[in-house]
Design a protein around this motif. Sequence first.
Motif, short mmCIF file in Angstrom:
data_model
loop_
_atom_site.label_atom_id
_atom_site.label_comp_id
_atom_site.label_asym_id
_atom_site.label_seq_id
_atom_site.Cartn_x
_atom_site.Cartn_y
_atom_site.Cartn_z
N LEU A 1 -14.42 -21.46 -8.25
CA LEU A 1 -13.96 -20.21 -8.86
C LEU A 1 -13.36 -19.64 -7.70
O LEU A 1 -13.56 -19.70 -6.47
CB LEU A 1 -15.10 -19.52 -9.31
N ARG A 2 -12.06 -18.93 -8.08
CA ARG A 2 -11.34 -18.04 -7.00
C ARG A 2 -12.14 -16.55 -6.67
O ARG A 2 -11.78 -15.80 -7.34
CB ARG A 2 -9.74 -17.80 -7.64
N ASP A 3 -13.15 -16.98 -5.95
CA ASP A 3 -14.06 -15.97 -5.54
C ASP A 3 -14.06 -15.76 -4.04
O ASP A 3 -14.68 -16.63 -3.28
CB ASP A 3 -15.24 -16.21 -5.93
N PRO A 4 -13.19 -14.85 -3.27
CA PRO A 4 -13.12 -14.47 -1.95
C PRO A 4 -14.60 -14.46 -1.35
O PRO A 4 -14.55 -14.91 -0.09
CB PRO A 4 -12.54 -13.39 -1.66
N ILE A 5 -15.75 -13.95 -1.96
CA ILE A 5 -17.05 -13.65 -1.40
C ILE A 5 -17.45 -15.11 -1.15
O ILE A 5 -18.32 -15.09 -0.14
CB ILE A 5 -17.60 -12.83 -2.28
N ALA A 6 -17.24 -16.10 -1.93
CA ALA A 6 -17.66 -17.58 -1.78
C ALA A 6 -16.82 -18.24 -0.79
O ALA A 6 -17.09 -19.60 -0.57
CB ALA A 6 -17.93 -18.17 -3.10
N TYR A 7 -15.73 -17.93 -0.06
CA TYR A 7 -14.72 -18.49 0.62
C TYR A 7 -15.36 -18.44 1.92
O TYR A 7 -16.23 -18.04 2.49
CB TYR A 7 -13.42 -17.60 0.39
N ALA A 8 -14.62 -18.91 2.84
CA ALA A 8 -14.55 -18.99 4.40
C ALA A 8 -14.41 -17.72 5.20
O ALA A 8 -14.85 -17.46 6.22
CB ALA A 8 -14.02 -20.11 4.94
N HIS B 1 -14.35 -2.58 2.09
CA HIS B 1 -13.43 -3.56 2.55
C HIS B 1 -12.03 -3.61 2.08
O HIS B 1 -11.33 -4.45 1.83
CB HIS B 1 -13.93 -4.98 2.35
N GLY B 2 -11.61 -2.44 1.59
CA GLY B 2 -10.50 -2.18 0.97
C GLY B 2 -10.29 -3.01 -0.47
O GLY B 2 -11.31 -3.37 -1.27
N ASP B 3 -8.98 -3.42 -0.72
CA ASP B 3 -8.84 -4.11 -2.31
C ASP B 3 -7.96 -5.33 -1.70
O ASP B 3 -7.36 -6.06 -2.70
CB ASP B 3 -8.30 -3.20 -3.28
N GLY B 4 -7.31 -5.58 -0.81
CA GLY B 4 -6.41 -6.53 -0.44
C GLY B 4 -6.96 -8.13 -1.02
O GLY B 4 -6.38 -8.95 -1.42
N TRP B 5 -8.19 -8.15 -0.63
CA TRP B 5 -9.29 -9.35 -0.81
C TRP B 5 -9.20 -9.45 -2.38
O TRP B 5 -9.89 -10.76 -2.77
CB TRP B 5 -10.41 -9.54 -0.14
N MET B 6 -9.04 -8.60 -3.12
CA MET B 6 -9.39 -8.44 -4.60
C MET B 6 -7.95 -8.92 -5.64
O MET B 6 -7.99 -8.75 -6.61
CB MET B 6 -9.79 -7.26 -5.06
N GLY B 7 -6.75 -8.88 -4.86
CA GLY B 7 -5.63 -9.11 -5.44
C GLY B 7 -4.88 -10.39 -5.12
O GLY B 7 -5.55 -11.39 -4.42
N SER B 8 -3.54 -10.78 -5.55
CA SER B 8 -3.01 -12.03 -5.29
C SER B 8 -1.84 -11.73 -4.34
O SER B 8 -1.13 -10.80 -4.58
CB SER B 8 -2.42 -12.44 -6.67
N TRP B 9 -1.79 -12.68 -3.51
CA TRP B 9 -0.85 -12.55 -2.59
C TRP B 9 0.15 -13.60 -2.87
O TRP B 9 -0.03 -14.58 -3.50
CB TRP B 9 -1.40 -12.88 -1.03
N THR B 10 1.59 -13.42 -2.31
CA THR B 10 2.66 -14.25 -2.35
C THR B 10 2.88 -14.92 -1.18
O THR B 10 3.09 -14.36 -0.14
CB THR B 10 3.97 -13.49 -2.98
N VAL B 11 3.23 -16.36 -1.28
CA VAL B 11 3.67 -17.14 -0.05
C VAL B 11 4.98 -16.85 0.43
O VAL B 11 6.03 -16.91 -0.50
CB VAL B 11 3.50 -18.22 -0.18
N ALA B 12 5.33 -16.26 1.59
CA ALA B 12 6.71 -15.77 1.99
C ALA B 12 7.50 -16.84 2.60
O ALA B 12 8.62 -17.28 2.74
CB ALA B 12 6.68 -14.67 2.75
#
Length: 292
Positions: free
Chosen positions: A44-51, A88-99
């Motif tokens: 699952l795409r869950d940052p809380i379970a990530y590294a 912890h803000g909300d950046g970790w709750m969104g989708s980022w774009t590879v530049a």
Amino acid sequence: MIDAPLVTLRHGNLELVVDPAGGGAIRSFRDDGFDLLRASRGDLRDPIAYASFPLVPFAGRIQHGRFSFEGQDYQLPLNFLPEPHAIHGDGWMGSWTVASQDETSAAMVFHHEHRWVPFRYRAWQRFRLMEGTLRVEIGVRNTGERAMPFGIGHHPYLDRHSGATIQAEVDSVWLTDATKVSTERVPVPPWADFREERKVEEMVLDHIFAGFTGAATIRWPNERRGLRIAGDPVLNHLIVYIPRGEDHFCVEPISHAGNAVNMPGRDDTGAHILAPGEELAGTMTLTSLALN
């Protein structure tokens, strides 16, 4: 979150996997197959379970999600229920774009333009693998129409292998109330003191330490491995989270004290006020260590 492929970087024995769609978070960071950060758990795409995941536009807790700034009151979403605060803000709750991306480096961006919350910003992360080391820059630009307080940081998780130790140079700790909001900065007391190497199992912490200089060194003596976590002068605070009875702990370089927006007039919180168009950036380095 939108779907997007994982980003995998390699340099020598190092391998880094980042999930842009999963909060721009690190899924794994390995040296010769050894997990230097806690490997992600499940698919699952869950940052809380990530590294590790990025902290932007602030780190730590803002009490009940409320603060006042320059004569205006703000209410942030409570973004991690049942946590009673914004965290912890909300950046970790969104989708980022590879530049950009090549074999050993990648850059990604996150645009936050919601007008129903006070922060409007563009954030970025730049990952680079070098000999034995990962460098991660995180930055934020105020794209709004008024000055606002901003903060940044990283949230690495570490495996709590038997005998794990921690050592870091800090000069004080923020005590907390019953809801874990920072209230008072005091010299480091014995129960929270890891300025000399100390076993993780001896402590239970969820605190922000100030005066973070040099690096935090984590050692897993039974595995003969270690990790050096350093922050540049912007990332001069350190969250240390050692929960009771869990198989992980966290050591997080950040830029400011928790709830700093609700401590007006203090000059020791690390708060950064960005005018429209201004930027704040800091770099964390993770260096693999081999123990004798």
